[in-house]
Design a protein around this motif. Sequence first.
Motif, mmCIF file in Angstrom:
data_model
loop_
_atom_site.group_PDB
_atom_site.id
_atom_site.type_symbol
_atom_site.label_atom_id
_atom_site.label_comp_id
_atom_site.label_asym_id
_atom_site.label_seq_id
_atom_site.Cartn_x
_atom_site.Cartn_y
_atom_site.Cartn_z
ATOM 1 N N LYS A 76 0.761 -1.206 -0.008
ATOM 2 C CA LYS A 76 0.053 0.158 -0.039
ATOM 3 C C LYS A 76 0.948 1.003 0.054
ATOM 4 N N ASP A 77 0.733 2.227 -0.957
ATOM 5 C CA ASP A 77 1.225 3.457 -0.703
ATOM 6 C C ASP A 77 2.820 3.392 -1.027
ATOM 7 N N GLY A 78 3.301 2.360 -1.757
ATOM 8 C CA GLY A 78 4.668 2.295 -1.934
ATOM 9 C C GLY A 78 5.307 1.566 -0.772
ATOM 10 N N SER A 79 4.824 1.126 0.160
ATOM 11 C CA SER A 79 5.362 0.384 1.402
ATOM 12 C C SER A 79 4.630 -0.997 1.204
ATOM 13 N N ALA A 80 5.516 -2.007 2.303
ATOM 14 C CA ALA A 80 4.765 -3.316 2.296
ATOM 15 C C ALA A 80 4.738 -3.614 4.020
ATOM 16 N N VAL A 81 3.593 -4.167 4.046
ATOM 17 C CA VAL A 81 3.222 -4.345 5.545
ATOM 18 C C VAL A 81 3.146 -6.244 5.547
ATOM 19 N N SER A 82 4.074 -6.824 6.437
ATOM 20 C CA SER A 82 3.915 -8.075 6.437
ATOM 21 C C SER A 82 3.537 -8.876 7.953
ATOM 22 N N TYR A 83 2.883 -9.885 7.832
ATOM 23 C CA TYR A 83 2.178 -10.390 9.075
ATOM 24 C C TYR A 83 2.962 -11.708 8.845
ATOM 25 N N GLU A 84 3.902 -12.049 9.732
ATOM 26 C CA GLU A 84 4.685 -13.269 9.670
ATOM 27 C C GLU A 84 4.541 -14.203 10.811
ATOM 28 N N TRP A 85 4.438 -15.272 10.559
ATOM 29 C CA TRP A 85 4.372 -16.429 11.433
ATOM 30 C C TRP A 85 5.634 -16.922 12.066
ATOM 31 N N ARG A 86 5.950 -16.837 13.222
ATOM 32 C CA ARG A 86 7.229 -17.157 13.838
ATOM 33 C C ARG A 86 7.341 -18.583 14.419
ATOM 34 N N PRO A 87 8.568 -19.120 14.721
ATOM 35 C CA PRO A 87 8.619 -20.111 15.309
ATOM 36 C C PRO A 87 8.521 -20.187 16.958
ATOM 37 N N GLN A 88 8.365 -18.911 17.487
ATOM 38 C CA GLN A 88 7.930 -18.615 18.810
ATOM 39 C C GLN A 88 6.251 -18.659 18.850
ATOM 40 N N LYS A 89 5.817 -18.862 17.938
ATOM 41 C CA LYS A 89 4.265 -19.514 17.858
ATOM 42 C C LYS A 89 3.421 -18.140 18.297
ATOM 43 N N ARG A 90 4.150 -17.029 17.282
ATOM 44 C CA ARG A 90 3.308 -15.654 17.343
ATOM 45 C C ARG A 90 3.372 -15.033 15.770
ATOM 46 N N ILE A 91 2.382 -14.132 15.684
ATOM 47 C CA ILE A 91 2.269 -13.540 14.313
ATOM 48 C C ILE A 91 2.777 -12.032 14.547
ATOM 49 N N GLY A 99 10.262 -2.502 12.675
ATOM 50 C CA GLY A 99 9.141 -2.173 13.780
ATOM 51 C C GLY A 99 8.329 -3.468 14.048
ATOM 52 N N VAL A 100 8.689 -4.083 14.962
ATOM 53 C CA VAL A 100 8.137 -5.521 15.399
ATOM 54 C C VAL A 100 6.941 -5.109 16.133
ATOM 55 N N VAL A 101 5.605 -5.503 15.798
ATOM 56 C CA VAL A 101 4.372 -5.574 16.772
ATOM 57 C C VAL A 101 3.852 -6.937 16.672
ATOM 58 N N ILE A 102 3.798 -7.475 17.748
ATOM 59 C CA ILE A 102 3.226 -8.741 18.107
ATOM 60 C C ILE A 102 1.636 -8.604 18.044
ATOM 61 N N MET A 103 1.054 -9.463 16.911
ATOM 62 C CA MET A 103 -0.300 -9.264 16.613
ATOM 63 C C MET A 103 -1.172 -10.253 17.478
ATOM 64 N N ALA A 104 -0.610 -11.585 17.419
ATOM 65 C CA ALA A 104 -1.266 -12.824 17.945
ATOM 66 C C ALA A 104 0.085 -13.619 18.738
ATOM 67 N N GLU A 105 -0.536 -14.229 19.774
ATOM 68 C CA GLU A 105 0.461 -15.215 20.439
ATOM 69 C C GLU A 105 -0.353 -16.727 20.468
ATOM 70 N N ALA A 106 0.519 -17.563 20.712
ATOM 71 C CA ALA A 106 0.046 -19.009 21.021
ATOM 72 C C ALA A 106 -0.447 -19.522 19.727
ATOM 73 N N VAL A 107 0.184 -19.121 18.531
ATOM 74 C CA VAL A 107 -0.336 -19.645 17.259
ATOM 75 C C VAL A 107 0.303 -20.743 16.870
ATOM 76 N N GLU A 108 -0.290 -21.624 16.742
ATOM 77 C CA GLU A 108 -0.054 -23.137 16.341
ATOM 78 C C GLU A 108 0.311 -23.215 14.721
ATOM 79 N N ARG A 109 -0.498 -22.592 14.148
ATOM 80 C CA ARG A 109 -0.548 -22.617 12.674
ATOM 81 C C ARG A 109 -1.102 -21.265 12.040
ATOM 82 N N PHE A 110 -0.539 -20.645 10.983
ATOM 83 C CA PHE A 110 -0.998 -19.484 10.297
ATOM 84 C C PHE A 110 -0.736 -19.600 8.747
ATOM 85 N N GLY A 111 -1.860 -19.894 7.850
ATOM 86 C CA GLY A 111 -1.539 -19.946 6.564
ATOM 87 C C GLY A 111 -2.781 -19.208 5.894
#
Length: 148
Positions: A76-91, A99-111
């Motif tokens: 959007k508007d020349g920039s990229a926002v990514s929501y990444e699933w991490r091995p620490q079980k969080r998005i 700029g890391v912002v934790i959006m969800a925790e205790a995530v087993e799977r995100f796809g």
Amino acid sequence: MYTRLKNEGGFTLIEHIIGLLVLSVVVFCLPSLLQLAGYSDTGEPFDAQPFLNHVTKEAKEAELITWKDDALLIYKDGSAVSYEWRPQKRIQRFRDGKGVVIMAEAVERFGCEKAGYGLSCSITFENGKTTTRSFWTAKDVAFNFHKK
């Protein structure tokens, strides 16, 4: 003629201050204790709705949304926002890789996978609760609507 005032048995200023201090400690510690116990505002320990609502808003305003390597990418508007699933079980949310912002925790799977002219994403939490939602840009909706 002179009468002495009797002590009515009220609280002194010091007693009031001590009482307020004890009440303040309880009020400030209560949210932390509830969080440690696993309670949230909705009464459920894991809730995907705030995360999904945030992604939906950003996706509608985006030029392009895509899924790549365990990450939902929104351009959007020349920039990229990514929501990444991490091995620490969080998005985690990044804007242009910063700029890391934790959006969800205790995530087993995100796809996500292609669904029509958008993406269908599902989140599975450690407690087994799975939530699925579709995302699309306003531009894609308008383009596909006029195509028909």
